[in-house]
Design an enzyme around this catalytic site. Structure first.
Site, PDB file in Angstrom:
ATOM      1  N   ASP A 180     -11.125  16.733  -4.188  1.00  0.00           N
ATOM      2  CA  ASP A 180     -10.350  15.989  -3.208  1.00  0.00           C
ATOM      3  C   ASP A 180     -11.258  15.629  -2.038  1.00  0.00           C
ATOM      4  O   ASP A 180     -12.014  16.470  -1.527  1.00  0.00           O
ATOM      5  CB  ASP A 180      -9.173  16.830  -2.706  1.00  0.00           C
ATOM      6  CG  ASP A 180      -8.215  16.033  -1.847  1.00  0.00           C
ATOM      7  OD1 ASP A 180      -7.310  15.403  -2.420  1.00  0.00           O
ATOM      8  OD2 ASP A 180      -8.383  16.037  -0.612  1.00  0.00           O
ATOM      9  N   ASN A 188      -9.089   5.698   6.001  1.00  0.00           N
ATOM     10  CA  ASN A 188      -8.218   4.526   5.925  1.00  0.00           C
ATOM     11  C   ASN A 188      -7.702   4.101   7.292  1.00  0.00           C
ATOM     12  O   ASN A 188      -7.645   2.906   7.605  1.00  0.00           O
ATOM     13  CB  ASN A 188      -7.032   4.821   4.994  1.00  0.00           C
ATOM     14  CG  ASN A 188      -7.431   4.826   3.528  1.00  0.00           C
ATOM     15  OD1 ASN A 188      -8.357   4.127   3.124  1.00  0.00           O
ATOM     16  ND2 ASN A 188      -6.722   5.607   2.731  1.00  0.00           N
ATOM     17  N   HIS A 193      -8.171   0.167   4.603  1.00  0.00           N
ATOM     18  CA  HIS A 193      -8.030   0.536   3.189  1.00  0.00           C
ATOM     19  C   HIS A 193      -9.142  -0.054   2.315  1.00  0.00           C
ATOM     20  O   HIS A 193      -9.461   0.509   1.272  1.00  0.00           O
ATOM     21  CB  HIS A 193      -6.664   0.094   2.673  1.00  0.00           C
ATOM     22  CG  HIS A 193      -5.538   0.917   3.222  1.00  0.00           C
ATOM     23  ND1 HIS A 193      -5.173   2.140   2.683  1.00  0.00           N
ATOM     24  CD2 HIS A 193      -4.687   0.711   4.267  1.00  0.00           C
ATOM     25  CE1 HIS A 193      -4.158   2.649   3.361  1.00  0.00           C
ATOM     26  NE2 HIS A 193      -3.836   1.797   4.332  1.00  0.00           N
ATOM     27  N   ASP A 197     -11.164   2.050  -0.348  1.00  0.00           N
ATOM     28  CA  ASP A 197     -11.379   1.709  -1.762  1.00  0.00           C
ATOM     29  C   ASP A 197     -12.862   1.787  -2.119  1.00  0.00           C
ATOM     30  O   ASP A 197     -13.232   2.264  -3.206  1.00  0.00           O
ATOM     31  CB  ASP A 197     -10.850   0.304  -2.043  1.00  0.00           C
ATOM     32  CG  ASP A 197      -9.330   0.232  -1.979  1.00  0.00           C
ATOM     33  OD1 ASP A 197      -8.691   1.306  -1.980  1.00  0.00           O
ATOM     34  OD2 ASP A 197      -8.788  -0.894  -1.916  1.00  0.00           O
ATOM     35  N   GLU A 223      -6.924  10.123  -3.405  1.00  0.00           N
ATOM     36  CA  GLU A 223      -8.346  10.496  -3.300  1.00  0.00           C
ATOM     37  C   GLU A 223      -8.655  11.721  -4.143  1.00  0.00           C
ATOM     38  O   GLU A 223      -9.663  12.402  -3.907  1.00  0.00           O
ATOM     39  CB  GLU A 223      -8.693  10.766  -1.832  1.00  0.00           C
ATOM     40  CG  GLU A 223      -8.055  11.993  -1.217  1.00  0.00           C
ATOM     41  CD  GLU A 223      -6.660  11.764  -0.675  1.00  0.00           C
ATOM     42  OE1 GLU A 223      -6.215  12.585   0.154  1.00  0.00           O
ATOM     43  OE2 GLU A 223      -6.021  10.765  -1.066  1.00  0.00           O
TER      44      GLU A 223
END
Length: 323
Positions: A180, A188, A193, A197, A223
């Site tokens: 994680d 973000n 965002h 990505d 994530e």
């Protein structure tokens, strides 16, 4: 002129000629000899005159047809004046020429049909190949995370189920670790965002480059990533997880405005040790939970054997987890 007519002429000559020769020569012995000679040579002459030449032409024609040369006709002699009977071999040869043209026409028609069937077959093959390509693409889309190109959650758990059954049946090792990204929400919120990505794609590349062909890496949500290591014990899994943690920590991630930033991750590892699919995933997730609650940027291992000696929910969540 028919063959029977020619034979009648030949027989009449065979009867008349010896008598004529006897009258002219007036010697019985010579006349008898000539009659005998005509009797002996008559069939040979008849064969050469009536049969052999025409049969040779017909045989040559038949050989041409056998070789597929239907357009090579046999030559026809000039027809006799009207009213006379035509040579029977001429009629046969004319019929054979007609037959050859009919065969050639039929062969052309069959070739056209075969060409049409071949074209239709090729079209069907092209359509089949196109459908197989589309189906393959649809299957890949159903199994793949569109952002990272890794296996998606559904495909991962299907594969995990198969692998757990295999290793338990063959008494082999298997390890699973969950990864994680630490404080990903902040990425973000701060950089957008699109940057988030890009970060996920970079982490996917790091994981993909670290595992073997026999292993599987998947993005199972947000994530969070999962890595399934076949034929791998807990020591090897911990070692690989630590290498990946360091690689991510040292990697320079790029924001959309060209800035560099550093990120860390937390990893939870668990070995099979006879666990079923649900237990293996649960224990790896517990190890990840412990790694995050212990300060993040670390690898934690869940010992299934130690967990088996624990009592109570709290002990189950803590006992057996090591760093």
């Amino acid at each position: 002129m028919r063959i029977t007519t020619k034979l009648q002429i030949l027989m009449m000559l065979g009867a008349v000629l010896p008598v004529s020769v006897i009258i002219m020569i007036d010697q019985v012995a010579i006349g008898a000899g000539i009659a005998l000679l005509v009797g002996l040579l008559g069939p040979y002459v008849a064969e050469e005159w009536l049969v052999t030449r025409d049969l040779q032409a017909i045989r040559r024609f038949c050989q041409h047809v056998k070789d597929g040369k239907y357009l090579v006709p046999i030559a026809l002699p000039n027809e006799l004046p009207a009213g006379d009977d035509e040579n029977e071999f001429v009629s046969v040869r004319r019929d054979m020429n007609w037959m050859a043209r009919a065969i050639n026409l039929r062969e052309s028609q069959l070739k056209a049909v075969i060409d049409e069937l071949a074209a239709a077959r090729q079209e069907l093959l092209d359509q089949k190949e196109e459908m197989e390509t589309v189906n393959k693409r649809l299957i890949e889309m159903a199994m793949t995370d569109s952002l990272t190109g890794l296996s998606n959650r559904r495909h991962f758990f299907d594969h995990l189920e198969q692998e757990v059954c295999r290793v338990n049946r063959n008494r082999q090792n298997i390890s699973l670790f969950m990864l994680d990204v630490d404080h990903f929400k902040k990425v973000n919120d701060t950089h957008g965002h699109q940057t988030g990505d890009t970060v996920l794609q970079a982490i996917a590349a790091i994981l993909r480059n670290r595992i073997r062909r026999s292993d599987m890496v998947a993005r199972i949500g947000g994530e969070e990533f999962a890595v399934l290591l076949s034929d791998t014990d807990s020591i090897e899994a911990m070692h690989l997880a630590e290498q990946i943690r360091i690689s991510i920590k040292n990697y320079s991630f790029q924001t959309c405005d060209g800035q560099s930033m550093k990120l860390t991750c937390s990893i939870g590892v668990c070995g099979s040790a006879g666990c079923n699919t649900e237990q293996l995933y649960k224990y790896a997730d517990l190890a990840l939970y412990h790694a995050k609650n212990s300060g993040r940027d670390r690898v934690a291992y869940y010992d299934c054997e130690a967990q088996g000696q624990a009592t109570g929910e709290e002990q189950e969540n803590q006992k057996g987890v090591t760093h």
